[in-house]
Design a protein around this motif. Structure first.
Motif, PDB file in Angstrom:
ATOM      1  N   MET A   1      -6.932 -17.410 -54.460  1.00 35.44           N
ATOM      2  CA  MET A   1      -7.147 -16.073 -55.022  1.00 35.44           C
ATOM      3  C   MET A   1      -7.875 -16.204 -56.363  1.00 35.44           C
ATOM      4  O   MET A   1      -7.444 -16.972 -57.228  1.00 35.44           O
ATOM      5  N   VAL A  65     -10.405  -6.781 -59.897  1.00 35.55           N
ATOM      6  CA  VAL A  65      -9.066  -7.289 -59.607  1.00 35.55           C
ATOM      7  C   VAL A  65      -8.783  -8.490 -60.503  1.00 35.55           C
ATOM      8  O   VAL A  65      -9.638  -9.372 -60.663  1.00 35.55           O
ATOM      9  N   HIS A  67      -6.048 -11.484 -60.834  1.00 34.74           N
ATOM     10  CA  HIS A  67      -4.936 -12.186 -60.176  1.00 34.74           C
ATOM     11  C   HIS A  67      -4.280 -11.308 -59.108  1.00 34.74           C
ATOM     12  O   HIS A  67      -3.053 -11.225 -59.017  1.00 34.74           O
ATOM     13  N   GLY A  68      -5.106 -10.640 -58.332  1.00 36.45           N
ATOM     14  CA  GLY A  68      -4.611  -9.819 -57.231  1.00 36.45           C
ATOM     15  C   GLY A  68      -4.202  -8.421 -57.613  1.00 36.45           C
ATOM     16  O   GLY A  68      -3.788  -7.644 -56.747  1.00 36.45           O
ATOM     17  N   HIS A  69      -4.326  -8.053 -58.894  1.00 32.47           N
ATOM     18  CA  HIS A  69      -3.896  -6.728 -59.366  1.00 32.47           C
ATOM     19  C   HIS A  69      -5.120  -5.879 -59.714  1.00 32.47           C
ATOM     20  O   HIS A  69      -5.909  -6.253 -60.587  1.00 32.47           O
ATOM     21  N   ASP A  70      -5.269  -4.764 -59.035  1.00 27.50           N
ATOM     22  CA  ASP A  70      -6.367  -3.845 -59.292  1.00 27.50           C
ATOM     23  C   ASP A  70      -6.216  -3.247 -60.695  1.00 27.50           C
ATOM     24  O   ASP A  70      -5.133  -2.809 -61.069  1.00 27.50           O
TER      25      ASP A  70
END
Length: 332
Positions: A1, A65, A67-70
């Motif tokens: 990711m 994004v 670390h996977g957070h929008d």
């Protein structure tokens, strides 16, 4: 990711002259642990892109994004993973340095953080200023505090927007030593924008270059430097250059720089100068560097017509029209 992912990000502003496209479908990923450079001339869209990343501006299209957070739908977690050092000096004049860092820790719900604050103060050369009021600090010291504020919650992604603009050599060395240590020791991801291209060349493993809101290069630093296979002939003169030489030259004050593919090209230039009665001084041939690649890709310099050398717009210094205040601070 990816640590940071820009996915077809566009930003358009409405103006009296029609829509202004600050960013046009910008897409690239930054991997965890990378020291990544974002370069471009003034107005290329660098600070706009960072503003969108930090949640201080909203993209017209696309998605960012962390670390996977929008950054929009999951903004709390996205902010926790970011530490942003802005261009401008933004500070609260009512607190001393340690209090400022404790308050910043509180914004992220971090308690009993004094051990890390002490490490930041020592690493950034602020230990003897811990009890000094922010108003008493010099501009360079205030910038060190801004950097400490961005790092106080131990973010995995550090964003440095022109962190060394207008600061002294000591601060630059202190900053790069400390941030490089975080990158290597803790695996922190670093996103750097700078007009000092020698910094980007020395620090960044991969670089994206923007021009008029679009990505014009996205490669490893070594691959970008490989594009500049030729050498550069550099000399000084006050005299007018022959038209054919001036058309190829990059001129800054008395300094003239020209591409030099081989010894024959160097001799051709020197012969043309002799024919024109130009006596060059301090002649040297150097290897092309990131600045040469940058100017070639972005067209950030102009090539003057024949005539005496004139000062041109150098790629170092300056900032974009937009600005990024500290995360959590209001922009007035």
């Amino acid at each position: 990711m990816p640590a940071v992912s820009f996915q077809n990000v566009s930003k358009t502003y409405a103006t009296t002259r029609g829509p202004l496209h600050a960013l046009r479908s910008v897409s690239f990923d930054i991997e965890p642990g990378e020291f990544f450079g974002l370069l471009g001339p003034n107005g290329a869209g660098k600070t706009t892109l960072i503003s969108i990343l930090a949640g201080l501006a909203r993209a017209s299209e696309g998605r960012v994004v962390v670390h996977g957070h929008d950054v929009l739908s999951d903004y709390r977690e996205a902010r926790r993973h970011l530490g942003v050092v802005p261009q401008e000096l933004v500070f609260d004049p009512f607190f001393n340095v340690r209090e400022t860092l404790r308050i910043q820790s509180g914004y992220f719900g971090v308690r009993r953080n004094d051990d890390w604050i002490d490490e930041l103060l020592t690493g950034l050369g602020l230990a003897d200023k811990a009890t000094a009021n922010m108003r008493q600090l010099s501009g360079g010291m205030k910038r060190r505090v801004l950097i400490a504020q961005a790092l106080v919650h131990k973010p995995p992604v550090i964003v440095l927007d022109e962190p060394t603009a207008g600061v002294d050599v000591e601060l630059r060395q202190t900053l790069w030593q400390f941030v490089s240590g975080l990158n290597k020791r803790l695996g922190s991801t670093v996103l750097l924008t700078t007009h000092y291209l020698e910094e980007a060349e020395a620090l960044c493993g991969r670089i994206a270059m923007l021009k008029q809101g679009q990505v014009v290069a996205l490669e490893s630093t070594s691959a970008l430097l490989a594009r500049a296979a030729s050498n550069v002939l550099r000399f000084k003169t006050d005299a007018a250059l022959p038209a054919d030489i001036a058309a190829q030259a990059r001129i800054t004050g008395r300094v003239v720089q020209l591409p030099a593919l081989d010894a024959r090209a160097v001799e051709h230039v020197l012969a043309r100068l002799r024919e024109a009665g130009v006596m060059p001084e301090d002649i040297e041939v150097r290897k092309a560097d990131l600045e040469d690649v940058f100017l070639d890709l972005t067209g950030a310099h102009t090539r003057p017509a024949a005539g005496p050398p004139q000062g041109g717009a150098a790629p170092s210094g300056g900032s974009e029209d937009t600005s990024v205040p500290s995360v959590g601070a209001r922009k007035s």
